[in-house]
Scaffold this motif. Structure first.
Motif, PDB file in Angstrom:
ATOM      1  N   GLN A  97     -60.642  81.835  36.272  1.00 15.60           N
ATOM      2  CA  GLN A  97     -59.360  82.118  35.592  1.00 15.60           C
ATOM      3  C   GLN A  97     -59.541  82.521  34.205  1.00 15.60           C
ATOM      4  N   ASP A 117     -53.323  84.976  35.849  1.00 15.59           N
ATOM      5  CA  ASP A 117     -51.992  84.327  36.028  1.00 15.59           C
ATOM      6  C   ASP A 117     -50.823  84.949  35.314  1.00 15.59           C
ATOM      7  N   HIS A 167     -46.648  82.588  42.424  1.00 17.28           N
ATOM      8  CA  HIS A 167     -46.817  81.742  41.231  1.00 17.28           C
ATOM      9  C   HIS A 167     -45.470  81.150  40.705  1.00 17.28           C
ATOM     10  N   ARG A 216     -60.817  75.924  39.239  1.00 21.84           N
ATOM     11  CA  ARG A 216     -61.255  77.092  38.775  1.00 21.84           C
ATOM     12  C   ARG A 216     -62.082  77.183  37.394  1.00 21.84           C
ATOM     13  N   VAL A 260     -54.569  77.453  44.056  1.00 17.49           N
ATOM     14  CA  VAL A 260     -55.408  76.937  43.253  1.00 17.49           C
ATOM     15  C   VAL A 260     -54.853  76.300  41.965  1.00 17.49           C
ATOM     16  N   PHE A 301     -51.705  86.115  40.211  1.00 13.75           N
ATOM     17  CA  PHE A 301     -50.795  85.286  40.655  1.00 13.75           C
ATOM     18  C   PHE A 301     -49.359  85.586  39.625  1.00 13.75           C
ATOM     19  N   THR A 339     -59.356  85.637  38.642  1.00 18.00           N
ATOM     20  CA  THR A 339     -57.689  85.457  38.679  1.00 18.00           C
ATOM     21  C   THR A 339     -57.173  85.756  37.601  1.00 18.00           C
ATOM     22  N   ALA A 380     -50.985  79.845  43.053  1.00 17.68           N
ATOM     23  CA  ALA A 380     -51.385  79.248  41.838  1.00 17.68           C
ATOM     24  C   ALA A 380     -50.372  78.451  41.358  1.00 17.68           C
ATOM     25  N   GLY A 421     -51.264  74.477  36.801  1.00 21.52           N
ATOM     26  CA  GLY A 421     -52.298  73.798  37.667  1.00 21.52           C
ATOM     27  C   GLY A 421     -51.649  72.380  38.054  1.00 21.52           C
ATOM     28  N   THR A 424     -55.383  74.476  37.845  1.00 28.55           N
ATOM     29  CA  THR A 424     -56.199  74.972  36.660  1.00 28.55           C
ATOM     30  C   THR A 424     -57.326  73.908  36.303  1.00 28.55           C
TER      31      THR A 424
END
Length: 375
Positions: free
Chosen positions: A126, A181, A250, A329, A311, A205, A179, A288, A292, A313
Protein backbone atom coordinates in the motif's frame (compact mmCIF):
# COMPACT_ATOMS: atom_id res chain seq x y z
CA UNK A 1 13.09 -14.78 46.48
CA UNK A 2 16.33 -15.15 44.50
CA UNK A 3 17.84 -11.91 43.22
CA UNK A 4 19.16 -11.52 39.69
CA UNK A 5 22.91 -11.33 40.10
CA UNK A 6 25.13 -8.37 39.28
CA UNK A 7 26.42 -9.86 36.05
CA UNK A 8 22.93 -10.14 34.63
CA UNK A 9 22.10 -6.67 35.88
CA UNK A 10 25.18 -5.31 34.08
CA UNK A 11 24.01 -7.19 31.03
CA UNK A 12 20.76 -5.27 31.19
CA UNK A 13 22.60 -2.01 30.67
CA UNK A 14 24.11 -3.38 27.46
CA UNK A 15 20.70 -4.56 26.24
CA UNK A 16 19.26 -1.14 27.01
CA UNK A 17 22.10 0.96 25.61
CA UNK A 18 23.54 -1.18 22.81
CA UNK A 19 20.47 -2.60 21.16
CA UNK A 20 22.16 -2.65 17.76
CA UNK A 21 24.68 -5.30 18.81
CA UNK A 22 23.13 -8.62 17.80
CA UNK A 23 25.55 -10.87 19.70
CA UNK A 24 25.28 -9.00 22.97
CA UNK A 25 21.54 -8.65 22.69
CA UNK A 26 21.18 -12.34 21.95
CA UNK A 27 23.30 -13.42 24.92
CA UNK A 28 21.68 -11.15 27.44
CA UNK A 29 18.20 -11.50 26.06
CA UNK A 30 18.50 -15.23 26.70
CA UNK A 31 20.17 -14.79 30.11
CA UNK A 32 17.61 -12.28 31.35
CA UNK A 33 14.72 -14.42 30.14
CA UNK A 34 16.17 -17.34 32.04
CA UNK A 35 16.88 -15.29 35.17
CA UNK A 36 13.38 -13.87 35.28
CA UNK A 37 11.77 -17.27 34.81
CA UNK A 38 13.97 -18.75 37.54
CA UNK A 39 13.26 -15.89 39.94
CA UNK A 40 9.51 -15.97 39.39
CA UNK A 41 9.31 -19.76 39.72
CA UNK A 42 11.43 -19.93 42.85
CA UNK A 43 9.56 -17.09 44.47
CA UNK A 44 6.13 -18.59 43.81
CA UNK A 45 7.24 -22.07 44.89
CA UNK A 46 8.77 -20.82 48.15
CA UNK A 47 5.66 -18.78 48.86
CA UNK A 48 3.49 -21.82 48.32
CA UNK A 49 5.73 -23.97 50.58
CA UNK A 50 5.65 -21.36 53.34
CA UNK A 51 1.87 -21.10 53.06
CA UNK A 52 1.52 -24.89 53.43
CA UNK A 53 3.90 -24.87 56.41
CA UNK A 54 1.94 -22.10 58.07
CA UNK A 55 -1.35 -23.89 57.48
CA UNK A 56 -0.11 -27.18 58.96
CA UNK A 57 1.51 -25.39 61.91
CA UNK A 58 -1.73 -23.57 62.65
CA UNK A 59 -3.66 -26.83 62.48
CA UNK A 60 -1.28 -28.54 64.92
CA UNK A 61 -1.46 -25.68 67.41
CA UNK A 62 -5.17 -25.01 67.05
CA UNK A 63 -6.12 -26.78 70.28
CA UNK A 64 -2.65 -27.22 71.78
CA UNK A 65 -1.31 -23.75 72.49
CA UNK A 66 -0.14 -24.80 75.96
CA UNK A 67 1.41 -28.10 74.85
CA UNK A 68 5.25 -27.90 74.51
CA UNK A 69 5.35 -31.08 72.41
CA UNK A 70 2.81 -29.60 69.99
CA UNK A 71 5.03 -26.54 69.62
CA UNK A 72 8.01 -28.78 68.97
CA UNK A 73 6.12 -30.73 66.29
CA UNK A 74 4.82 -27.52 64.74
CA UNK A 75 8.32 -26.06 64.48
CA UNK A 76 9.77 -29.28 63.06
CA UNK A 77 6.95 -29.54 60.51
CA UNK A 78 7.22 -25.88 59.52
CA UNK A 79 10.97 -26.22 59.11
CA UNK A 80 10.61 -29.38 57.04
CA UNK A 81 8.06 -27.83 54.68
CA UNK A 82 10.10 -24.64 54.42
CA UNK A 83 13.20 -26.68 53.51
CA UNK A 84 11.18 -28.80 51.08
CA UNK A 85 9.85 -25.60 49.52
CA UNK A 86 13.41 -24.29 49.15
CA UNK A 87 14.67 -27.49 47.52
CA UNK A 88 11.65 -27.72 45.25
CA UNK A 89 12.00 -24.05 44.36
CA UNK A 90 15.63 -24.54 43.33
CA UNK A 91 14.77 -27.57 41.20
CA UNK A 92 11.76 -25.97 39.53
CA UNK A 93 13.64 -22.70 39.13
CA UNK A 94 16.49 -24.42 37.30
CA UNK A 95 14.02 -26.22 35.05
CA UNK A 96 12.11 -23.00 34.33
CA UNK A 97 15.39 -21.23 33.56
CA UNK A 98 16.40 -23.88 31.01
CA UNK A 99 12.99 -23.83 29.34
CA UNK A 100 12.91 -20.03 29.23
CA UNK A 101 16.37 -19.92 27.65
CA UNK A 102 15.28 -22.37 24.95
CA UNK A 103 12.21 -20.27 24.20
CA UNK A 104 14.26 -17.06 24.21
CA UNK A 105 16.89 -18.59 21.93
CA UNK A 106 14.32 -19.76 19.40
CA UNK A 107 12.48 -16.44 19.55
CA UNK A 108 15.58 -14.35 19.05
CA UNK A 109 17.14 -16.54 16.38
CA UNK A 110 13.91 -16.62 14.37
CA UNK A 111 13.71 -12.84 14.66
CA UNK A 112 17.27 -12.33 13.46
CA UNK A 113 16.96 -14.86 10.64
CA UNK A 114 13.90 -13.08 9.32
CA UNK A 115 15.62 -9.72 9.49
CA UNK A 116 18.70 -10.94 7.67
CA UNK A 117 17.19 -13.41 5.22
CA UNK A 118 15.21 -11.59 2.58
CA UNK A 119 13.40 -14.66 1.26
CA UNK A 120 10.93 -14.86 -1.59
CA UNK A 121 7.48 -13.70 -0.66
CA UNK A 122 4.15 -12.57 -1.98
CA UNK A 123 2.56 -9.44 -0.67
CA UNK A 124 0.46 -6.39 -1.35
CA UNK A 125 2.09 -2.98 -1.00
CA UNK A 126 0.00 0.00 0.00
CA UNK A 127 1.73 3.16 -1.16
CA UNK A 128 1.83 6.40 0.82
CA UNK A 129 -1.29 8.40 0.08
CA UNK A 130 0.61 11.70 0.28
CA UNK A 131 1.50 13.66 -2.81
CA UNK A 132 4.40 12.32 -4.87
CA UNK A 133 6.57 15.43 -4.53
CA UNK A 134 10.23 15.51 -5.57
CA UNK A 135 11.53 13.63 -2.53
CA UNK A 136 8.77 11.03 -2.64
CA UNK A 137 9.05 10.66 -6.41
CA UNK A 138 12.75 9.87 -6.10
CA UNK A 139 12.04 7.31 -3.40
CA UNK A 140 9.25 5.76 -5.44
CA UNK A 141 11.58 5.33 -8.40
CA UNK A 142 14.21 3.71 -6.18
CA UNK A 143 11.56 1.31 -4.89
CA UNK A 144 10.30 0.34 -8.35
CA UNK A 145 13.88 -0.05 -9.54
CA UNK A 146 14.59 -2.33 -6.59
CA UNK A 147 11.59 -4.50 -7.44
CA UNK A 148 12.65 -4.79 -11.06
CA UNK A 149 16.33 -5.49 -10.31
CA UNK A 150 15.37 -8.13 -7.74
CA UNK A 151 13.05 -9.94 -10.16
CA UNK A 152 9.72 -9.15 -8.52
CA UNK A 153 6.72 -9.59 -10.81
CA UNK A 154 3.89 -7.12 -10.32
CA UNK A 155 0.33 -8.41 -10.54
CA UNK A 156 -3.17 -7.00 -10.37
CA UNK A 157 -6.25 -8.65 -8.95
CA UNK A 158 -7.49 -9.25 -12.49
CA UNK A 159 -4.39 -11.38 -13.02
CA UNK A 160 -5.36 -13.72 -10.20
CA UNK A 161 -9.15 -13.85 -10.42
CA UNK A 162 -11.23 -17.00 -10.93
CA UNK A 163 -9.20 -18.89 -8.36
CA UNK A 164 -5.95 -18.47 -10.28
CA UNK A 165 -4.41 -17.00 -7.13
CA UNK A 166 -4.24 -20.56 -5.80
CA UNK A 167 -1.62 -21.51 -8.37
CA UNK A 168 -0.01 -18.13 -8.98
CA UNK A 169 3.21 -18.59 -7.06
CA UNK A 170 5.73 -20.59 -8.99
CA UNK A 171 8.89 -21.89 -7.41
CA UNK A 172 11.59 -19.25 -6.88
CA UNK A 173 9.31 -16.49 -8.13
CA UNK A 174 8.41 -13.33 -6.26
CA UNK A 175 5.13 -11.53 -6.81
CA UNK A 176 3.82 -8.22 -5.57
CA UNK A 177 0.58 -6.25 -5.92
CA UNK A 178 1.18 -2.50 -5.66
CA UNK A 179 -1.85 -0.47 -4.60
CA UNK A 180 -2.72 3.22 -4.62
CA UNK A 181 -5.74 4.61 -2.78
CA UNK A 182 -8.06 7.50 -3.71
CA UNK A 183 -6.71 8.58 -7.14
CA UNK A 184 -4.59 11.70 -6.75
CA UNK A 185 -3.39 13.68 -9.79
CA UNK A 186 0.23 12.93 -9.02
CA UNK A 187 -0.48 9.24 -9.71
CA UNK A 188 -0.68 10.21 -13.38
CA UNK A 189 1.94 12.95 -13.43
CA UNK A 190 4.66 11.38 -11.30
CA UNK A 191 3.93 7.69 -10.76
CA UNK A 192 2.92 6.58 -14.26
CA UNK A 193 6.22 7.50 -15.99
CA UNK A 194 8.10 5.49 -13.37
CA UNK A 195 5.73 2.54 -13.71
CA UNK A 196 6.26 2.58 -17.47
CA UNK A 197 10.02 2.80 -17.06
CA UNK A 198 10.16 -0.33 -14.91
CA UNK A 199 7.08 -2.03 -16.39
CA UNK A 200 5.33 -2.35 -13.02
CA UNK A 201 1.57 -2.76 -12.66
CA UNK A 202 -0.58 -1.20 -9.94
CA UNK A 203 -4.13 -1.36 -8.62
CA UNK A 204 -5.73 2.04 -8.04
CA UNK A 205 -8.72 2.17 -5.68
CA UNK A 206 -10.64 5.18 -6.96
CA UNK A 207 -12.90 7.68 -5.21
CA UNK A 208 -15.46 8.49 -7.90
CA UNK A 209 -17.37 11.56 -6.76
CA UNK A 210 -14.95 14.01 -5.17
CA UNK A 211 -12.46 16.46 -6.67
CA UNK A 212 -10.06 16.52 -3.69
CA UNK A 213 -9.52 14.71 -0.38
CA UNK A 214 -12.44 16.37 1.37
CA UNK A 215 -12.60 13.58 3.97
CA UNK A 216 -9.19 14.72 5.25
CA UNK A 217 -9.52 18.49 4.92
CA UNK A 218 -13.15 19.41 5.67
CA UNK A 219 -13.28 17.75 9.06
CA UNK A 220 -13.94 18.61 12.68
CA UNK A 221 -12.67 17.09 15.92
CA UNK A 222 -9.42 15.90 14.35
CA UNK A 223 -6.38 17.36 12.66
CA UNK A 224 -6.95 18.57 9.12
CA UNK A 225 -4.61 17.35 6.41
CA UNK A 226 -3.20 19.08 3.35
CA UNK A 227 -5.46 19.35 0.31
CA UNK A 228 -4.64 17.14 -2.70
CA UNK A 229 -6.60 17.16 -5.95
CA UNK A 230 -8.01 13.96 -7.42
CA UNK A 231 -7.85 12.94 -11.07
CA UNK A 232 -10.61 13.69 -13.52
CA UNK A 233 -12.28 10.86 -15.46
CA UNK A 234 -10.16 11.71 -18.50
CA UNK A 235 -6.98 11.48 -16.46
CA UNK A 236 -8.02 8.11 -15.05
CA UNK A 237 -8.63 6.88 -18.60
CA UNK A 238 -5.13 7.99 -19.52
CA UNK A 239 -3.79 5.83 -16.69
CA UNK A 240 -5.84 2.87 -17.87
CA UNK A 241 -4.55 3.28 -21.42
CA UNK A 242 -1.07 2.38 -20.18
CA UNK A 243 -2.27 -1.20 -19.57
CA UNK A 244 -0.43 -1.05 -16.25
CA UNK A 245 -3.34 0.00 -14.05
CA UNK A 246 -6.36 -1.87 -12.70
CA UNK A 247 -9.10 0.30 -11.22
CA UNK A 248 -10.87 -0.85 -8.06
CA UNK A 249 -13.67 0.52 -5.92
CA UNK A 250 -13.25 2.83 -2.93
CA UNK A 251 -16.79 4.31 -2.54
CA UNK A 252 -17.96 7.62 -4.02
CA UNK A 253 -16.91 9.92 -1.17
CA UNK A 254 -14.56 7.88 1.05
CA UNK A 255 -17.30 6.61 3.35
CA UNK A 256 -16.50 5.52 6.88
CA UNK A 257 -18.40 2.33 6.16
CA UNK A 258 -18.91 0.88 9.68
CA UNK A 259 -20.57 4.17 10.70
CA UNK A 260 -22.93 4.41 7.73
CA UNK A 261 -26.30 2.72 7.32
CA UNK A 262 -26.08 -0.49 5.30
CA UNK A 263 -28.69 0.73 2.82
CA UNK A 264 -26.58 3.86 2.19
CA UNK A 265 -23.52 1.68 1.58
CA UNK A 266 -25.42 -0.45 -0.96
CA UNK A 267 -26.62 2.64 -2.81
CA UNK A 268 -23.15 4.18 -2.75
CA UNK A 269 -21.48 1.07 -4.18
CA UNK A 270 -24.03 0.83 -6.96
CA UNK A 271 -23.33 4.45 -7.95
CA UNK A 272 -19.57 3.99 -7.62
CA UNK A 273 -19.60 0.79 -9.68
CA UNK A 274 -21.63 2.43 -12.45
CA UNK A 275 -19.14 5.30 -12.67
CA UNK A 276 -16.17 2.92 -12.64
CA UNK A 277 -17.72 0.83 -15.43
CA UNK A 278 -18.23 3.98 -17.51
CA UNK A 279 -14.60 4.98 -17.02
CA UNK A 280 -12.95 1.58 -17.42
CA UNK A 281 -15.29 -0.42 -19.61
CA UNK A 282 -15.30 -3.32 -17.13
CA UNK A 283 -16.86 -4.26 -13.81
CA UNK A 284 -14.39 -3.74 -10.96
CA UNK A 285 -13.45 -6.85 -9.00
CA UNK A 286 -11.27 -5.34 -6.26
CA UNK A 287 -12.20 -2.96 -3.45
CA UNK A 288 -10.43 -1.07 -0.66
CA UNK A 289 -12.31 -0.12 2.50
CA UNK A 290 -11.78 3.59 3.21
CA UNK A 291 -9.45 3.88 6.20
CA UNK A 292 -9.38 0.09 6.10
CA UNK A 293 -12.53 -0.08 8.22
CA UNK A 294 -15.12 -2.76 7.74
CA UNK A 295 -17.52 -5.05 9.56
CA UNK A 296 -18.94 -8.44 8.69
CA UNK A 297 -22.09 -6.78 7.30
CA UNK A 298 -20.03 -4.32 5.26
CA UNK A 299 -17.95 -7.15 3.78
CA UNK A 300 -21.11 -9.03 2.85
CA UNK A 301 -22.42 -6.00 0.97
CA UNK A 302 -19.13 -5.58 -0.88
CA UNK A 303 -19.30 -9.24 -1.88
CA UNK A 304 -22.95 -8.89 -2.89
CA UNK A 305 -22.10 -5.97 -5.20
CA UNK A 306 -19.86 -8.24 -7.27
CA UNK A 307 -16.39 -7.69 -5.88
CA UNK A 308 -14.03 -10.68 -5.69
CA UNK A 309 -11.31 -9.18 -3.49
CA UNK A 310 -11.23 -6.47 -0.82
CA UNK A 311 -8.28 -5.03 1.06
CA UNK A 312 -7.90 -3.30 4.39
CA UNK A 313 -5.13 -1.10 5.74
CA UNK A 314 -4.12 -3.67 8.31
CA UNK A 315 -0.42 -4.37 8.07
CA UNK A 316 0.76 -7.80 7.02
CA UNK A 317 1.73 -10.13 4.17
CA UNK A 318 -1.20 -11.11 1.97
CA UNK A 319 -2.37 -14.65 2.53
CA UNK A 320 -4.93 -15.70 -0.05
CA UNK A 321 -5.92 -18.72 1.99
CA UNK A 322 -7.50 -16.26 4.42
CA UNK A 323 -10.61 -14.14 3.90
CA UNK A 324 -10.45 -12.61 0.40
CA UNK A 325 -12.57 -9.73 1.66
CA UNK A 326 -10.19 -8.75 4.42
CA UNK A 327 -6.81 -8.94 2.73
CA UNK A 328 -4.04 -7.12 4.56
CA UNK A 329 -1.36 -4.91 3.02
CA UNK A 330 2.13 -3.70 3.88
CA UNK A 331 2.28 0.09 4.14
CA UNK A 332 5.14 1.80 2.29
CA UNK A 333 5.76 5.46 3.06
CA UNK A 334 7.50 8.40 1.46
CA UNK A 335 10.30 8.51 4.01
CA UNK A 336 11.09 4.79 3.94
CA UNK A 337 14.73 4.17 3.09
CA UNK A 338 15.46 1.61 0.38
CA UNK A 339 16.79 -0.69 3.13
CA UNK A 340 13.53 -0.46 5.03
CA UNK A 341 11.60 -0.94 1.81
CA UNK A 342 13.59 -4.09 1.07
CA UNK A 343 12.83 -5.37 4.55
CA UNK A 344 9.13 -4.62 4.19
CA UNK A 345 8.74 -6.41 0.87
CA UNK A 346 10.48 -9.48 2.25
CA UNK A 347 6.99 -10.38 3.46
CA UNK A 348 8.34 -10.96 6.96
CA UNK A 349 8.20 -7.34 8.11
CA UNK A 350 4.94 -7.58 10.12
CA UNK A 351 6.30 -10.62 11.95
CA UNK A 352 9.60 -8.87 12.54
CA UNK A 353 7.82 -5.79 13.85
CA UNK A 354 5.69 -7.93 16.13
CA UNK A 355 8.76 -9.66 17.55
CA UNK A 356 10.56 -6.33 17.85
CA UNK A 357 7.62 -4.96 19.85
CA UNK A 358 7.66 -8.08 22.03
CA UNK A 359 11.35 -7.57 22.69
CA UNK A 360 10.78 -3.89 23.46
CA UNK A 361 8.02 -4.82 25.90
CA UNK A 362 10.33 -7.38 27.46
CA UNK A 363 13.15 -4.84 27.83
CA UNK A 364 10.70 -2.40 29.41
CA UNK A 365 9.65 -5.12 31.80
CA UNK A 366 13.28 -5.60 32.77
CA UNK A 367 13.81 -1.85 33.11
CA UNK A 368 10.76 -1.62 35.36
CA UNK A 369 12.02 -4.56 37.42
CA UNK A 370 15.26 -2.66 38.12
CA UNK A 371 13.63 0.74 38.48
CA UNK A 372 14.99 2.00 35.15
CA UNK A 373 12.91 4.42 33.11
CA UNK A 374 10.98 2.63 30.36
CA UNK A 375 11.01 3.67 26.70
Amino acid sequence: MCDINGTTKDALDIVVKAEDNDDKIRTYFIEINGALAKTATQSSTETYGNAVAFGITSAILADNWDNPFAWFMALVTAGAYHLLGKVTAISLGDKAEKEAKIVATNLYDSYISLVKNNKDSNLIIQTDKSKLDTFTKENFEKQMKYLRENNYISLTFKDIQNGEYKKRFGKNKKYVIITFDDGYKDNLKNALPILKKYNMKIVLFLITSESYNKWDTDVENREKEKKFNLMSKEEVKELIASNLVEIGGHTTKHLDMPNVELRTIEEDLKISNKILEEITGYTPISFAYPWGRSTKDVREIVKKEGYKFAVSTEDGPACFSDDLFEIVRVGVYSDDSIEKFALKISGKYPFIREKRNEMKAFRNKIRKFFGIKTK
